[in-house]
Design a protein around this motif. Sequence first.
Motif, PDB file in Angstrom:
ATOM      1  N   GLY A 160       0.831  -1.204   0.000  1.00  0.00           N
ATOM      2  CA  GLY A 160       0.000   0.000   0.000  1.00  0.00           C
ATOM      3  C   GLY A 160       0.860   1.245   0.000  1.00  0.00           C
ATOM      4  O   GLY A 160       2.079   1.172  -0.016  1.00  0.00           O
ATOM      5  N   ILE A 161       0.213   2.396   0.022  1.00  0.00           N
ATOM      6  CA  ILE A 161       0.899   3.680   0.052  1.00  0.00           C
ATOM      7  C   ILE A 161       0.931   4.176   1.489  1.00  0.00           C
ATOM      8  O   ILE A 161      -0.118   4.448   2.072  1.00  0.00           O
ATOM      9  CB  ILE A 161       0.188   4.719  -0.840  1.00  0.00           C
ATOM     10  N   PRO A 162       2.107   4.278   2.113  1.00  0.00           N
ATOM     11  CA  PRO A 162       2.188   4.727   3.507  1.00  0.00           C
ATOM     12  C   PRO A 162       1.678   6.161   3.669  1.00  0.00           C
ATOM     13  O   PRO A 162       1.635   6.933   2.712  1.00  0.00           O
ATOM     14  CB  PRO A 162       3.693   4.652   3.818  1.00  0.00           C
ATOM     15  N   ASP A 187       2.996   9.461   1.850  1.00  0.00           N
ATOM     16  CA  ASP A 187       3.558   9.118   0.546  1.00  0.00           C
ATOM     17  C   ASP A 187       2.537   9.447  -0.546  1.00  0.00           C
ATOM     18  O   ASP A 187       1.370   9.716  -0.279  1.00  0.00           O
ATOM     19  CB  ASP A 187       3.913   7.637   0.509  1.00  0.00           C
ATOM     20  N   VAL A 188       2.996   9.424  -1.785  1.00  0.00           N
ATOM     21  CA  VAL A 188       2.138   9.736  -2.926  1.00  0.00           C
ATOM     22  C   VAL A 188       2.369   8.693  -4.007  1.00  0.00           C
ATOM     23  O   VAL A 188       3.507   8.492  -4.446  1.00  0.00           O
ATOM     24  CB  VAL A 188       2.433  11.138  -3.495  1.00  0.00           C
ATOM     25  N   GLY A 189       1.306   8.033  -4.428  1.00  0.00           N
ATOM     26  CA  GLY A 189       1.423   7.029  -5.473  1.00  0.00           C
ATOM     27  C   GLY A 189       1.555   7.645  -6.853  1.00  0.00           C
ATOM     28  O   GLY A 189       1.191   8.796  -7.084  1.00  0.00           O
ATOM     29  N   ASP A 190       2.073   6.879  -7.791  1.00  0.00           N
ATOM     30  CA  ASP A 190       2.258   7.373  -9.162  1.00  0.00           C
ATOM     31  C   ASP A 190       0.925   7.670  -9.838  1.00  0.00           C
ATOM     32  O   ASP A 190       0.811   8.628 -10.605  1.00  0.00           O
ATOM     33  CB  ASP A 190       3.042   6.348  -9.979  1.00  0.00           C
ATOM     34  N   THR A 191      -0.089   6.863  -9.537  1.00  0.00           N
ATOM     35  CA  THR A 191      -1.400   7.118 -10.141  1.00  0.00           C
ATOM     36  C   THR A 191      -1.980   8.436  -9.626  1.00  0.00           C
ATOM     37  O   THR A 191      -2.701   9.128 -10.349  1.00  0.00           O
ATOM     38  CB  THR A 191      -2.375   5.972  -9.823  1.00  0.00           C
ATOM     39  N   ALA A 192      -1.655   8.793  -8.372  1.00  0.00           N
ATOM     40  CA  ALA A 192      -2.146  10.046  -7.811  1.00  0.00           C
ATOM     41  C   ALA A 192      -1.523  11.246  -8.522  1.00  0.00           C
ATOM     42  O   ALA A 192      -2.185  12.264  -8.741  1.00  0.00           O
ATOM     43  CB  ALA A 192      -1.835  10.116  -6.318  1.00  0.00           C
ATOM     44  N   ILE A 193      -0.260  11.120  -8.909  1.00  0.00           N
ATOM     45  CA  ILE A 193       0.410  12.192  -9.648  1.00  0.00           C
ATOM     46  C   ILE A 193      -0.237  12.361 -11.016  1.00  0.00           C
ATOM     47  O   ILE A 193      -0.548  13.485 -11.447  1.00  0.00           O
ATOM     48  CB  ILE A 193       1.912  11.890  -9.808  1.00  0.00           C
ATOM     49  N   HIS A 194      -0.469  11.265 -11.686  1.00  0.00           N
ATOM     50  CA  HIS A 194      -1.104  11.311 -13.004  1.00  0.00           C
ATOM     51  C   HIS A 194      -2.508  11.903 -12.898  1.00  0.00           C
ATOM     52  O   HIS A 194      -2.899  12.761 -13.702  1.00  0.00           O
ATOM     53  CB  HIS A 194      -1.169   9.907 -13.592  1.00  0.00           C
ATOM     54  N   SER A 195      -3.254  11.482 -11.882  1.00  0.00           N
ATOM     55  CA  SER A 195      -4.617  11.979 -11.691  1.00  0.00           C
ATOM     56  C   SER A 195      -4.613  13.469 -11.374  1.00  0.00           C
ATOM     57  O   SER A 195      -5.457  14.224 -11.869  1.00  0.00           O
ATOM     58  CB  SER A 195      -5.301  11.199 -10.561  1.00  0.00           C
ATOM     59  N   LEU A 196      -3.655  13.904 -10.560  1.00  0.00           N
ATOM     60  CA  LEU A 196      -3.550  15.315 -10.205  1.00  0.00           C
ATOM     61  C   LEU A 196      -3.338  16.186 -11.444  1.00  0.00           C
ATOM     62  O   LEU A 196      -4.037  17.183 -11.653  1.00  0.00           O
ATOM     63  CB  LEU A 196      -2.390  15.523  -9.226  1.00  0.00           C
ATOM     64  N   LEU A 197      -2.401  15.798 -12.271  1.00  0.00           N
ATOM     65  CA  LEU A 197      -2.080  16.588 -13.460  1.00  0.00           C
ATOM     66  C   LEU A 197      -3.249  16.634 -14.433  1.00  0.00           C
ATOM     67  O   LEU A 197      -3.517  17.672 -15.063  1.00  0.00           O
ATOM     68  CB  LEU A 197      -0.836  16.018 -14.141  1.00  0.00           C
ATOM     69  N   GLU A 198      -3.948  15.536 -14.565  1.00  0.00           N
ATOM     70  CA  GLU A 198      -5.099  15.499 -15.459  1.00  0.00           C
ATOM     71  C   GLU A 198      -6.259  16.330 -14.898  1.00  0.00           C
ATOM     72  O   GLU A 198      -6.950  17.039 -15.639  1.00  0.00           O
ATOM     73  CB  GLU A 198      -5.557  14.045 -15.670  1.00  0.00           C
ATOM     74  N   SER A 199      -6.451  16.269 -13.585  1.00  0.00           N
ATOM     75  CA  SER A 199      -7.584  16.956 -12.965  1.00  0.00           C
ATOM     76  C   SER A 199      -7.408  18.464 -12.959  1.00  0.00           C
ATOM     77  O   SER A 199      -8.372  19.213 -13.178  1.00  0.00           O
ATOM     78  CB  SER A 199      -7.771  16.458 -11.523  1.00  0.00           C
ATOM     79  N   LEU A 200      -6.186  18.934 -12.712  1.00  0.00           N
ATOM     80  CA  LEU A 200      -5.971  20.377 -12.573  1.00  0.00           C
ATOM     81  C   LEU A 200      -6.310  21.146 -13.842  1.00  0.00           C
ATOM     82  O   LEU A 200      -6.757  22.286 -13.788  1.00  0.00           O
ATOM     83  CB  LEU A 200      -4.514  20.653 -12.186  1.00  0.00           C
ATOM     84  N   THR A 201      -6.088  20.526 -14.983  1.00  0.00           N
ATOM     85  CA  THR A 201      -6.354  21.229 -16.243  1.00  0.00           C
ATOM     86  C   THR A 201      -7.849  21.402 -16.495  1.00  0.00           C
ATOM     87  O   THR A 201      -8.247  22.254 -17.289  1.00  0.00           O
ATOM     88  CB  THR A 201      -5.720  20.468 -17.426  1.00  0.00           C
ATOM     89  N   ARG A 202      -8.685  20.596 -15.832  1.00  0.00           N
ATOM     90  CA  ARG A 202     -10.133  20.663 -16.045  1.00  0.00           C
ATOM     91  C   ARG A 202     -10.884  21.274 -14.869  1.00  0.00           C
ATOM     92  O   ARG A 202     -12.017  21.717 -15.015  1.00  0.00           O
ATOM     93  CB  ARG A 202     -10.687  19.256 -16.301  1.00  0.00           C
ATOM     94  N   ALA A 203     -10.249  21.275 -13.686  1.00  0.00           N
ATOM     95  CA  ALA A 203     -10.943  21.668 -12.457  1.00  0.00           C
ATOM     96  C   ALA A 203     -11.101  23.181 -12.348  1.00  0.00           C
ATOM     97  O   ALA A 203     -10.294  23.948 -12.870  1.00  0.00           O
ATOM     98  CB  ALA A 203     -10.181  21.136 -11.246  1.00  0.00           C
ATOM     99  N   ASN A 204     -12.143  23.600 -11.625  1.00  0.00           N
ATOM    100  CA  ASN A 204     -12.304  25.015 -11.300  1.00  0.00           C
ATOM    101  C   ASN A 204     -11.496  25.317 -10.034  1.00  0.00           C
ATOM    102  O   ASN A 204     -10.873  24.424  -9.448  1.00  0.00           O
ATOM    103  CB  ASN A 204     -13.772  25.389 -11.125  1.00  0.00           C
ATOM    104  N   GLU A 205     -11.531  26.561  -9.593  1.00  0.00           N
ATOM    105  CA  GLU A 205     -10.701  26.969  -8.466  1.00  0.00           C
ATOM    106  C   GLU A 205     -11.024  26.192  -7.197  1.00  0.00           C
ATOM    107  O   GLU A 205     -10.116  25.727  -6.485  1.00  0.00           O
ATOM    108  CB  GLU A 205     -10.867  28.469  -8.208  1.00  0.00           C
ATOM    109  N   ALA A 206     -12.299  26.030  -6.900  1.00  0.00           N
ATOM    110  CA  ALA A 206     -12.702  25.317  -5.688  1.00  0.00           C
ATOM    111  C   ALA A 206     -12.237  23.865  -5.724  1.00  0.00           C
ATOM    112  O   ALA A 206     -11.783  23.314  -4.709  1.00  0.00           O
ATOM    113  CB  ALA A 206     -14.215  25.383  -5.513  1.00  0.00           C
ATOM    114  N   ALA A 222       1.176  14.692   2.894  1.00  0.00           N
ATOM    115  CA  ALA A 222       1.863  14.206   1.693  1.00  0.00           C
ATOM    116  C   ALA A 222       2.421  15.328   0.814  1.00  0.00           C
ATOM    117  O   ALA A 222       2.944  15.040  -0.264  1.00  0.00           O
ATOM    118  CB  ALA A 222       0.892  13.346   0.872  1.00  0.00           C
ATOM    119  N   PHE A 223       2.322  16.576   1.250  1.00  0.00           N
ATOM    120  CA  PHE A 223       2.766  17.671   0.390  1.00  0.00           C
ATOM    121  C   PHE A 223       4.264  17.619   0.084  1.00  0.00           C
ATOM    122  O   PHE A 223       4.676  17.835  -1.064  1.00  0.00           O
ATOM    123  CB  PHE A 223       2.397  19.022   0.999  1.00  0.00           C
TER     124      PHE A 223
END
Length: 333
Positions: free
Chosen positions: A30-32, A35-54, A68-69
């Motif tokens: 699991g992810i301690p 820590d930050v998993g690789d899928t979380a990084i991919h999801s973050l980058l994909e989400s930020l381009t579509r997400a609104n400020e909130a 995890a920052f």
Amino acid sequence: MGYGGEWDQTWARKQKACSSEYFARYFTYGIPHGDVGDTAIHSLLESLTRANEAERIEILTDFSSRGAFPKLIQKLRAHAEEISEEQAYALMVTLSANATLMPRERGPMVIGGTIMQGGMLVSELLRRIPDPDARQRAAEEVIDAANPLGFGMECCRWIHHHEGRHEDERVFSDAIEEILNQRLAHKICSADSEHPLFVSAPKDMPSLYWLWNKHLGNTSVRKALSAHFEADPTGVDTFLECFIGEGWFVESGLPVRSDFERRSYDSVADLITPELIAENLRTRYGNALRDPVYHPEEHLPPALKTAHQFMYIHQQVLNGPEQHDPTPSSGAK
């Protein structure tokens, strides 16, 4: 044992078990926490381009709440060259606007911490924008969004091209760097007019006033500080406290308040006439500062101790070479 330390980054990219980053995961299934998993990084980058400020705030708050920052910034830096231009823009502006979520690590072995790493990441992400004009606009948005202001300062610090860096690593020309620094300086000036920086941003205040002083001139800084101290004379104590460092006891590792040193006095003198500070202290403390000493009695309030040290150094500067001991108290490092 036959590989250098630089190989760890290569192994981490390939998710090898021999990587210090992935070793524990293979044996915990699991992810301690933190820590930050690789899928979380991919999801973050994909989400930020579509997400609104909130939604962007919610995404980053989740990383912060899990502690995890630091790992998030570390992994983003490791994958910076793989991030698209659109993702880079969304990521750096979002990070800057929500930098209050980044922890401020303390300790004898901490150098810069997550805030510094975030500034380095922004510098790397800006290189992902090839068009010079678009890159400048992105940097301006990062500065305009910076919260806290200290993060904007950190970004400008790592954008700056110094002699030790190869020319290929340059982000902007010297002229554009000055435009960005002045933009941040104006933002600092505006923030200080609403609330004195030594109250609203005490940890970053010396650096923020320094940048304001360097890029907009000393006159406006002195005028602002003089107005603050005229409105509230006790603000001088808060102002001087911002120049007090933090040491660490060797035996216990606990923090200890440092002394007001000559270099702190010089930093103050760059911002405002020392005699104005001295006159303020003499007026408010009277006989308590008749004979200032560098190592006053321990029972004195911290503000009065600092006043003693400032006045002691001030007298030495006026009378000749100073003779005070600028080292921290015994037992601290």
